[in-house]
Design an enzyme around this catalytic site. Structure first.
Site, mmCIF file in Angstrom:
data_model
loop_
_atom_site.group_PDB
_atom_site.id
_atom_site.type_symbol
_atom_site.label_atom_id
_atom_site.label_comp_id
_atom_site.label_asym_id
_atom_site.label_seq_id
_atom_site.Cartn_x
_atom_site.Cartn_y
_atom_site.Cartn_z
ATOM 1 N N ASP A 39 0.833 -1.200 0.000
ATOM 2 C CA ASP A 39 0.000 0.000 0.000
ATOM 3 C C ASP A 39 0.868 1.251 0.000
ATOM 4 O O ASP A 39 1.779 1.395 0.828
ATOM 5 C CB ASP A 39 -0.913 0.011 1.223
ATOM 6 C CG ASP A 39 -2.064 -0.967 1.079
ATOM 7 O OD1 ASP A 39 -2.823 -0.837 0.105
ATOM 8 O OD2 ASP A 39 -2.197 -1.863 1.936
ATOM 9 N N ASP A 179 -9.923 -6.615 -1.820
ATOM 10 C CA ASP A 179 -8.964 -6.153 -0.815
ATOM 11 C C ASP A 179 -9.697 -5.615 0.402
ATOM 12 O O ASP A 179 -10.476 -4.665 0.296
ATOM 13 C CB ASP A 179 -8.095 -5.049 -1.437
ATOM 14 C CG ASP A 179 -7.034 -4.520 -0.490
ATOM 15 O OD1 ASP A 179 -6.908 -5.033 0.634
ATOM 16 O OD2 ASP A 179 -6.317 -3.578 -0.883
#
Length: 221
Positions: A39, A179
């Site tokens: 991320d 996700d």
């Protein structure tokens, strides 16, 4: 509604021990995963921070696994440029915070093999056909972006089904990833609804037998 597919398992390295990141990368490799998920976040776009260019470069040097990156920034043009030489293989950008998303996808293609978008749990899939046709990957967020550890939003499964209906006749279909809030039960359901990949954090890193988790999901239960 089972769809036969070999689902990709991508551990979210945000859940790893960053003080021992090289050891964590080697540990994850032994699980037989398909890619590492990283991320790229900053405060202002979301309520957390993620991996820096230097950290991603280091992870790239530790593994040959594909690096699957999710970008959530205030300035995507600058972000793409800053991270362009880090070794990303896959990149999705958060639809809700990325202005001019189509031009950003074109920019990112100069640096990354596969590019796409991530859409939040409350963002509809309808009316975005021209955008999705540009994408190699569409990631369905099953928690609010930047909210690691949140509960899985069940409505993402219906969104995947509608997305598959929209893209049914397309010659080239984007890869479907999910996700957020993934555990064993909902991972199997994501596979049944047609997901091609899932990003898994604590359910893998806090698991006594992550290999069994992965095998069970791939076998459909």
């Amino acid at each position: 509604m089972e769809v036969a597919n070999m689902i990709k398992i991508m551990p979210s390295m945000l859940a790893a021990n960053h003080g021992y990141i090289q050891e964590e990368v080697k540990r994850v490799e032994k699980w037989g995963v398909d890619a590492l998920h990283l991320d790229i976040m900053e405060l202002g776009a979301v309520s957390d921070i993620g991996f820096s260019p230097r950290m991603i470069e280091a992870i790239r040097s530790y593994t040959r696994l594909p690096l699957d990156c999710h970008m959530m920034l205030c300035n995507y043009e600058k972000g793409i440029s800053c991270f362009s030489k880090c070794g990303m293989d896959r990149l999705v950008m958060q639809y809700e915070t990325a202005e001019n998303i189509k031009s950003l996808i074109e920019q990112a293609r100069y640096y990354v093999k596969k590019v796409g978008v991530a859409i939040g749990p409350n963002t509809p899939v309808e009316g975005k056909e021209s955008l999705f046709q540009m994408c190699d990957i569409v990631t369905f967020m099953s928690v609010e972006p930047g909210q690691a550890g949140s509960v899985f939003c069940e409505n993402v499964l219906e969104k995947i089904m509608r997305f598959r209906q929209i893209t049914y006749s397309w010659e080239k279909k984007p890869e479907i990833c999910v996700d957020g809030g993934i555990n064993l039960k909902n991972a199997i359901r994501c596979r049944e609804y047609g997901a091609d990949g899932i990003i898994v954090g604590t359910a893998l890193f806090h698991n006594d037998c992550p290999e069994k988790f992965i095998t069970t999901v791939r076998n459909g239960g």
